[in-house]
Motif scaffolding. Structure first.
Motif, PDB file in Angstrom:
ATOM      1  N   ILE A 185     -11.398  47.113   3.852  1.00 29.62           N
ATOM      2  CA  ILE A 185     -12.214  46.100   3.176  1.00 29.62           C
ATOM      3  C   ILE A 185     -11.331  44.889   2.883  1.00 29.62           C
ATOM      4  O   ILE A 185     -10.365  44.976   2.119  1.00 29.62           O
ATOM      5  N   VAL A 186     -11.640  43.763   3.519  1.00 32.31           N
ATOM      6  CA  VAL A 186     -10.822  42.558   3.384  1.00 32.31           C
ATOM      7  C   VAL A 186     -11.489  41.506   2.500  1.00 32.31           C
ATOM      8  O   VAL A 186     -10.842  40.550   2.080  1.00 32.31           O
ATOM      9  N   ASP A 187     -12.775  41.654   2.230  1.00 28.05           N
ATOM     10  CA  ASP A 187     -13.495  40.726   1.348  1.00 28.05           C
ATOM     11  C   ASP A 187     -14.296  41.560   0.350  1.00 28.05           C
ATOM     12  O   ASP A 187     -15.461  41.887   0.586  1.00 28.05           O
ATOM     13  N   PRO A 188     -13.689  41.931  -0.778  1.00 28.02           N
ATOM     14  CA  PRO A 188     -14.378  42.819  -1.721  1.00 28.02           C
ATOM     15  C   PRO A 188     -15.647  42.214  -2.312  1.00 28.02           C
ATOM     16  O   PRO A 188     -16.603  42.938  -2.595  1.00 28.02           O
ATOM     17  N   LEU A 189     -15.654  40.895  -2.498  1.00 26.27           N
ATOM     18  CA  LEU A 189     -16.835  40.253  -3.081  1.00 26.27           C
ATOM     19  C   LEU A 189     -18.031  40.360  -2.132  1.00 26.27           C
ATOM     20  O   LEU A 189     -19.147  40.705  -2.548  1.00 26.27           O
ATOM     21  N   LYS A 190     -17.803  40.116  -0.837  1.00 23.48           N
ATOM     22  CA  LYS A 190     -18.879  40.234   0.143  1.00 23.48           C
ATOM     23  C   LYS A 190     -19.323  41.689   0.270  1.00 23.48           C
ATOM     24  O   LYS A 190     -20.516  41.977   0.406  1.00 23.48           O
ATOM     25  N   MET A 191     -18.350  42.618   0.240  1.00 28.24           N
ATOM     26  CA  MET A 191     -18.697  44.031   0.336  1.00 28.24           C
ATOM     27  C   MET A 191     -19.567  44.466  -0.836  1.00 28.24           C
ATOM     28  O   MET A 191     -20.569  45.154  -0.665  1.00 28.24           O
ATOM     29  N   PHE A 192     -19.204  44.024  -2.043  1.00 30.99           N
ATOM     30  CA  PHE A 192     -19.977  44.383  -3.235  1.00 30.99           C
ATOM     31  C   PHE A 192     -21.378  43.803  -3.158  1.00 30.99           C
ATOM     32  O   PHE A 192     -22.362  44.462  -3.523  1.00 30.99           O
ATOM     33  N   THR A 193     -21.491  42.582  -2.646  1.00 29.63           N
ATOM     34  CA  THR A 193     -22.795  41.935  -2.570  1.00 29.63           C
ATOM     35  C   THR A 193     -23.681  42.578  -1.497  1.00 29.63           C
ATOM     36  O   THR A 193     -24.880  42.781  -1.704  1.00 29.63           O
ATOM     37  N   ALA A 194     -23.075  42.931  -0.350  1.00 36.82           N
ATOM     38  CA  ALA A 194     -23.867  43.430   0.781  1.00 36.82           C
ATOM     39  C   ALA A 194     -24.133  44.929   0.699  1.00 36.82           C
ATOM     40  O   ALA A 194     -25.212  45.389   1.076  1.00 36.82           O
ATOM     41  N   ALA A 195     -23.125  45.701   0.230  1.00 35.44           N
ATOM     42  CA  ALA A 195     -23.269  47.160   0.257  1.00 35.44           C
ATOM     43  C   ALA A 195     -23.264  47.790  -1.122  1.00 35.44           C
ATOM     44  O   ALA A 195     -23.842  48.855  -1.327  1.00 35.44           O
ATOM     45  N   LYS A 214      -5.611  49.187  -5.223  1.00 31.75           N
ATOM     46  CA  LYS A 214      -6.993  48.833  -5.506  1.00 31.75           C
ATOM     47  C   LYS A 214      -7.166  47.322  -5.563  1.00 31.75           C
ATOM     48  O   LYS A 214      -6.244  46.589  -5.924  1.00 31.75           O
ATOM     49  N   GLN A 215      -8.342  46.883  -5.196  1.00 32.27           N
ATOM     50  CA  GLN A 215      -8.770  45.510  -5.445  1.00 32.27           C
ATOM     51  C   GLN A 215     -10.057  45.587  -6.239  1.00 32.27           C
ATOM     52  O   GLN A 215     -10.824  46.547  -6.098  1.00 32.27           O
ATOM     53  N   GLY A 216     -10.251  44.614  -7.105  1.00 31.42           N
ATOM     54  CA  GLY A 216     -11.373  44.711  -8.024  1.00 31.42           C
ATOM     55  C   GLY A 216     -12.294  43.520  -7.964  1.00 31.42           C
ATOM     56  O   GLY A 216     -11.870  42.391  -7.692  1.00 31.42           O
ATOM     57  N   VAL A 217     -13.559  43.798  -8.234  1.00 32.48           N
ATOM     58  CA  VAL A 217     -14.566  42.747  -8.392  1.00 32.48           C
ATOM     59  C   VAL A 217     -14.981  42.740  -9.856  1.00 32.48           C
ATOM     60  O   VAL A 217     -15.462  43.751 -10.378  1.00 32.48           O
ATOM     61  N   ILE A 218     -14.774  41.625 -10.524  1.00 26.33           N
ATOM     62  CA  ILE A 218     -15.139  41.499 -11.937  1.00 26.33           C
ATOM     63  C   ILE A 218     -16.609  41.084 -12.028  1.00 26.33           C
ATOM     64  O   ILE A 218     -17.011  40.055 -11.483  1.00 26.33           O
ATOM     65  N   VAL A 219     -17.389  41.932 -12.673  1.00 30.10           N
ATOM     66  CA  VAL A 219     -18.837  41.729 -12.781  1.00 30.10           C
ATOM     67  C   VAL A 219     -19.161  41.358 -14.222  1.00 30.10           C
ATOM     68  O   VAL A 219     -18.785  42.062 -15.163  1.00 30.10           O
ATOM     69  N   ARG A 220     -19.863  40.232 -14.390  1.00 33.13           N
ATOM     70  CA  ARG A 220     -20.256  39.766 -15.729  1.00 33.13           C
ATOM     71  C   ARG A 220     -21.779  39.821 -15.833  1.00 33.13           C
ATOM     72  O   ARG A 220     -22.473  39.097 -15.110  1.00 33.13           O
ATOM     73  N   PHE A 221     -22.249  40.669 -16.711  1.00 34.23           N
ATOM     74  CA  PHE A 221     -23.685  40.854 -16.915  1.00 34.23           C
ATOM     75  C   PHE A 221     -24.409  41.099 -15.589  1.00 34.23           C
ATOM     76  O   PHE A 221     -25.496  40.564 -15.337  1.00 34.23           O
ATOM     77  N   GLY A 222     -23.780  41.909 -14.706  1.00 29.28           N
ATOM     78  CA  GLY A 222     -24.409  42.287 -13.441  1.00 29.28           C
ATOM     79  C   GLY A 222     -24.128  41.357 -12.280  1.00 29.28           C
ATOM     80  O   GLY A 222     -24.493  41.679 -11.144  1.00 29.28           O
ATOM     81  N   ASP A 223     -23.497  40.206 -12.531  1.00 28.99           N
ATOM     82  CA  ASP A 223     -23.208  39.260 -11.453  1.00 28.99           C
ATOM     83  C   ASP A 223     -21.711  39.235 -11.165  1.00 28.99           C
ATOM     84  O   ASP A 223     -20.900  39.082 -12.098  1.00 28.99           O
ATOM     85  N   PRO A 224     -21.287  39.374  -9.883  1.00 30.74           N
ATOM     86  CA  PRO A 224     -19.859  39.276  -9.558  1.00 30.74           C
ATOM     87  C   PRO A 224     -19.369  37.840  -9.732  1.00 30.74           C
ATOM     88  O   PRO A 224     -20.009  36.890  -9.251  1.00 30.74           O
ATOM     89  N   VAL A 225     -18.243  37.679 -10.414  1.00 24.43           N
ATOM     90  CA  VAL A 225     -17.741  36.331 -10.700  1.00 24.43           C
ATOM     91  C   VAL A 225     -16.405  36.042 -10.032  1.00 24.43           C
ATOM     92  O   VAL A 225     -16.133  34.900  -9.643  1.00 24.43           O
ATOM     93  N   ARG A 226     -15.545  37.043  -9.868  1.00 23.23           N
ATOM     94  CA  ARG A 226     -14.251  36.799  -9.227  1.00 23.23           C
ATOM     95  C   ARG A 226     -13.650  38.140  -8.789  1.00 23.23           C
ATOM     96  O   ARG A 226     -14.166  39.212  -9.131  1.00 23.23           O
ATOM     97  N   THR A 227     -12.562  38.035  -8.043  1.00 21.04           N
ATOM     98  CA  THR A 227     -11.868  39.242  -7.559  1.00 21.04           C
ATOM     99  C   THR A 227     -10.428  39.221  -8.053  1.00 21.04           C
ATOM    100  O   THR A 227      -9.866  38.160  -8.346  1.00 21.04           O
ATOM    101  N   VAL A 228      -9.824  40.407  -8.101  1.00 23.96           N
ATOM    102  CA  VAL A 228      -8.415  40.535  -8.474  1.00 23.96           C
ATOM    103  C   VAL A 228      -7.723  41.428  -7.446  1.00 23.96           C
ATOM    104  O   VAL A 228      -8.306  42.363  -6.910  1.00 23.96           O
ATOM    105  N   ASN A 229      -6.468  41.080  -7.171  1.00 23.43           N
ATOM    106  CA  ASN A 229      -5.628  41.864  -6.243  1.00 23.43           C
ATOM    107  C   ASN A 229      -6.307  42.026  -4.881  1.00 23.43           C
ATOM    108  O   ASN A 229      -6.265  43.093  -4.270  1.00 23.43           O
ATOM    109  N   ARG A 230      -6.912  40.955  -4.396  1.00 18.04           N
ATOM    110  CA  ARG A 230      -7.615  41.020  -3.109  1.00 18.04           C
ATOM    111  C   ARG A 230      -6.632  41.239  -1.966  1.00 18.04           C
ATOM    112  O   ARG A 230      -5.493  40.752  -2.003  1.00 18.04           O
TER     113      ARG A 230
END
Length: 288
Positions: A111-121, A36-52
């Motif tokens: 999925i190679v960019d989890p932050l972009k994926m979370f933002t777009a989809a 798994k790779q994770g997107v850390i969301v703070r108060f609804g906004d993505p701030v960073r990724t882990v294990n990308r």
């Protein structure tokens, strides 16, 4: 201080404090799986990724493990690092030779960019839903430039590469990479189109068989002519060496065939009435 110590000695208070500490610890510490790779969301906004995902990374040497987040303010959205499939709904495509084809296909992506994926989809399911119609459109555009026979030839690999490249350009906008595109099935619709295609294939095979048969007859005639020429040469050479023996030998061959001694006559014998003075029987009269 003494009051706090007395309060902590109270079993009920101590239990409540222990529960709060455990809740705080579970809210702060998270285990990141290898897959798994994770997107850390703070108060609804993505701030960073882990294990990308990183190309060429070795299993066991990624960013998986124990991490800490801000409790109650941050949470992790998990995204798969493995290759995923998206199946296309059956599409009907019109080839350049005016054949309608029912196409079943699928694409494999990562999925190679989890932050972009979370933002777009937002989610992986939304990403699959977004890629599915794009895959169908890419298939129609590419197969519409080809004949049906191209799907049955080595050209099919180039067609799939073109579809993959076109789909990958769109998937990159969602933080995904298209790994492969494959056609599971390409069929003609049932009824007249399918029957017509079978008839055309049958006619083509029959024409090919006639061509091969004609070439075989031509080669047989050439071989037979060469053999006859060689036989004539051998006969001529034998006649020049001993004309009398040659006449005798040829007469014996003729008798053998005429009287059925060579097995061409049923029963192995034949009855022929000839005059003793007939020239055909001259070899039986002896030579003077």
């Amino acid at each position: 201080m003494n009051s706090l110590a007395r309060l902590m000695r109270n079993p009920l208070v101590a239990g409540i404090v222990a529960i709060l500490v455990l809740v705080l610890a579970f809210s702060t510490l998270q285990v990141v799986p290898e897959t798994k790779q994770g997107v850390i969301v703070r108060f609804g906004d993505p701030v960073r990724t882990v294990n990308r995902y990183r190309a060429g990374e070795m299993f066991g040497r990624t960013g998986a493990g124990l991490i800490a987040i801000i409790p109650f303010a941050e949470h992790i959205v998990w995204i798969d690092k493995r290759v995923r499939d998206v199946d296309m709904e059956r599409q009907q495509v019109l080839s350049t030779d005016q054949l309608r084809l029912n196409i079943d296909a699928f694409a494999r992506y990562r999925i190679v960019d989890p932050l972009k994926m979370f933002t777009a989809a937002g989610t992986e399911e939304n990403l699959s839903d977004a890629l599915r119609p794009i895959l169908g459109s890419a298939l129609r555009n590419e197969l519409g430039k080809r004949q049906f026979a191209a799907l049955l030839s080595p050209e099919r690999g180039r067609v799939m590469d073109n579809i993959r490249i076109g789909l990958d350009r769109v998937a990159r906008q969602y933080g995904a990479q298209i790994v492969d595109v494959r056609i599971k099935k390409a069929d003609l619709p049932e009824g007249t189109p399918l029957d017509s295609a079978y008839e055309r294939m049958r006619t083509a095979r029959q024409q090919e068989a006639l061509t091969i048969r004609a070439q075989g007859l031509k080669q047989a005639q050439i071989i037979r002519a060469d053999a006859d020429a060689q036989a004539a040469g051998v006969y001529a050479a034998a006649y020049n060496q001993d004309a009398d023996f040659y006449d005798f030998y040829r007469a014996m061959q003729s008798y053998r065939h005429t009287f059925g001694a060579d097995g061409t006559t049923p029963g192995g014998s034949a009855n022929i009435i000839l005059s003793p003075s007939n020239d055909y029987l001259r070899e039986f009269r002896g030579r003077r």
